[in-house]
Motif scaffolding. Sequence first.
Motif, mmCIF file in Angstrom:
data_model
loop_
_atom_site.group_PDB
_atom_site.id
_atom_site.type_symbol
_atom_site.label_atom_id
_atom_site.label_comp_id
_atom_site.label_asym_id
_atom_site.label_seq_id
_atom_site.Cartn_x
_atom_site.Cartn_y
_atom_site.Cartn_z
ATOM 1 N N ILE A 107 69.533 38.605 35.748
ATOM 2 C CA ILE A 107 68.679 38.660 34.563
ATOM 3 C C ILE A 107 68.347 37.229 34.165
ATOM 4 O O ILE A 107 69.239 36.376 34.068
ATOM 5 C CB ILE A 107 69.360 39.392 33.394
ATOM 6 C CG1 ILE A 107 69.433 40.901 33.680
ATOM 7 C CG2 ILE A 107 68.613 39.156 32.093
ATOM 8 C CD1 ILE A 107 70.132 41.704 32.595
ATOM 9 N N ILE A 108 67.069 36.974 33.939
ATOM 10 C CA ILE A 108 66.603 35.651 33.522
ATOM 11 C C ILE A 108 66.114 35.751 32.082
ATOM 12 O O ILE A 108 65.268 36.587 31.758
ATOM 13 C CB ILE A 108 65.465 35.145 34.434
ATOM 14 C CG1 ILE A 108 65.954 35.031 35.878
ATOM 15 C CG2 ILE A 108 64.941 33.799 33.938
ATOM 16 C CD1 ILE A 108 64.855 34.729 36.878
ATOM 17 N N ILE A 109 66.651 34.900 31.223
ATOM 18 C CA ILE A 109 66.253 34.877 29.815
ATOM 19 C C ILE A 109 65.171 33.821 29.640
ATOM 20 O O ILE A 109 65.421 32.631 29.823
ATOM 21 C CB ILE A 109 67.444 34.562 28.903
ATOM 22 C CG1 ILE A 109 68.596 35.532 29.149
ATOM 23 C CG2 ILE A 109 67.025 34.603 27.439
ATOM 24 C CD1 ILE A 109 69.864 35.169 28.397
ATOM 25 N N GLY A 110 63.973 34.256 29.301
ATOM 26 C CA GLY A 110 62.872 33.332 29.051
ATOM 27 C C GLY A 110 61.793 33.411 30.106
ATOM 28 O O GLY A 110 62.057 33.165 31.286
ATOM 29 N N GLY A 111 60.568 33.753 29.686
ATOM 30 C CA GLY A 111 59.452 33.884 30.612
ATOM 31 C C GLY A 111 58.566 32.662 30.661
ATOM 32 O O GLY A 111 57.350 32.772 30.835
ATOM 33 N N GLY A 112 59.163 31.472 30.513
ATOM 34 C CA GLY A 112 58.420 30.228 30.719
ATOM 35 C C GLY A 112 58.314 29.915 32.203
ATOM 36 O O GLY A 112 58.733 30.694 33.064
ATOM 37 N N LEU A 113 57.800 28.739 32.516
ATOM 38 C CA LEU A 113 57.531 28.419 33.918
ATOM 39 C C LEU A 113 58.800 28.268 34.747
ATOM 40 O O LEU A 113 58.823 28.655 35.916
ATOM 41 C CB LEU A 113 56.673 27.151 34.004
ATOM 42 C CG LEU A 113 55.226 27.361 33.534
ATOM 43 C CD1 LEU A 113 54.487 26.039 33.447
ATOM 44 C CD2 LEU A 113 54.493 28.314 34.465
ATOM 45 N N SER A 114 59.876 27.732 34.170
ATOM 46 C CA SER A 114 61.113 27.618 34.945
ATOM 47 C C SER A 114 61.694 29.003 35.215
ATOM 48 O O SER A 114 62.188 29.271 36.323
ATOM 49 C CB SER A 114 62.139 26.738 34.216
ATOM 50 O OG SER A 114 62.466 27.287 32.950
ATOM 51 N N GLY A 115 61.625 29.900 34.217
ATOM 52 C CA GLY A 115 62.139 31.252 34.411
ATOM 53 C C GLY A 115 61.327 32.034 35.426
ATOM 54 O O GLY A 115 61.887 32.748 36.276
#
Length: 482
Positions: free
Chosen positions: A31-39
């Motif tokens: 699970i990845i928290i955060g839908g920015g470019l790194s995520g």
Amino acid sequence: MSRQDYAGIAARWSCLYLPSHLFSMAEYQLIIIGGGLSGIAAGIRAARFGVKTLLLEQHTIPGGLNSYYFRQGKILETGLHAMTNYAAAGNKRAPLNVLFRQLKLSRKLFATHEQVGSEIRFPDASLLFSNDPLLLEQEMAGAFPESVDRFIALKKSIAAYDPFTVQPWKSARTFLSRALENPLLEEMLLLPLMVYGNPEEHDMDMGQFVIMFRSVFEEGFFRPGGTIREFLTMLLDQFKSFGGEIRYRALVKEIYREQGKVKGIRLADGEILTADAVLSTVGMPETIKLSGWDIPQQAYGGRMSFMETVSLVDEKAREGLDSSATILFYNKKSQLHYQRPTTFLDLSWGVICFPDNFQGLEKEECFQIRNTNAANYALWKAATPAEYTTLKQQWTHAAISNAEDVIGPYSENVIYQDSFTPLTVERFTRKAEGAIYGSPLKIRDGKTPWPNLFIAGTDQGYLGIVGAMLSGVTVINQHILS
């Protein structure tokens, strides 16, 4: 990021495989928290190798700092002035092209527009630079002839420096002072590098200085074809094509643990999602709060936050404006005071960007002017809602008036205008105190006290759009796929 810094990444990870015993029977493997470019980049890399991945974004639009919204029928980008680390498609060792290979995207089909050219302007001198590093040397020969040889020697020292080897903090100011022995030139070189990627006040870590010097002065600025919306769509389509899932309006309230390991996350509506591993891209202070990490949250708070004003101006008003540069870095004093100001905004230095001034872009009926100044988060935070609205109007007017002192009058021709304060950044990105470059204390290896909770993005240490995306990729490579 430099070409040399990432030359071996592709080869290093080209033979990865996913051990069948690595994961349990949780709902998701990652699970990845955060839908920015790194995520998003981390999600693509993991999903590409068959990791069952869920990306959680608290808003209805992805992108984090680099997102968009619509006003008067025109799309406005919230963060994208320019991307650093430009590279031609054929340069396989360049960070941008390494990134695209890691994400299995076609660099040849990715349209780019290089900067027209940018300027550093101080009271007693100015320097032009572009994606051709020789221009800066030529400019220096005219403005600082006594320093040209020293600058060439400085570039050789930078080329030999490895910014990714863990070592004690070193002062970039001390390095520049010894190398150039020219205080004004030192301040001028620091301004764009600090503004584009320095979380510290006053000085800059030598490793970060080297990264930004290569990114800005040796590789240079560009922007993707189209808008940030098309760029995000391309990335998310790739993520979904590998089986990745994304959920919007999914605000994470807790990273929960059992018996020394992270077991998953709890959303604001109470829903619990289990995972074998969790990757946080929302910064150290927020990750500390979510996970119950037993370290002082305030120790990882950043102090450098900014206010940005976006103006859409009638194209007819361009005549007479000093608007030929892609980005204008200005300082009204001989010394740069890169710090949290004591007032709401520091108008003594700043950045004026013309997002339409990239090669190959067609002119439209109106053009953009974006001006950015350092801001004091604490003062903005202390204001009541009514005071905040009034203060925002007052300081927007002050910021525009200040920009007009630099490039000429345009306020009477503004068609649309908006401003983002440190509170706006904190609200939409969860970056504590609106510090877009995060904490001066970076978690370089991406590790936390829990063996299956990791950090990526700004507070892992790679800054800039390309850097943030490579951060997500690198953490996945090192801790999920290795």
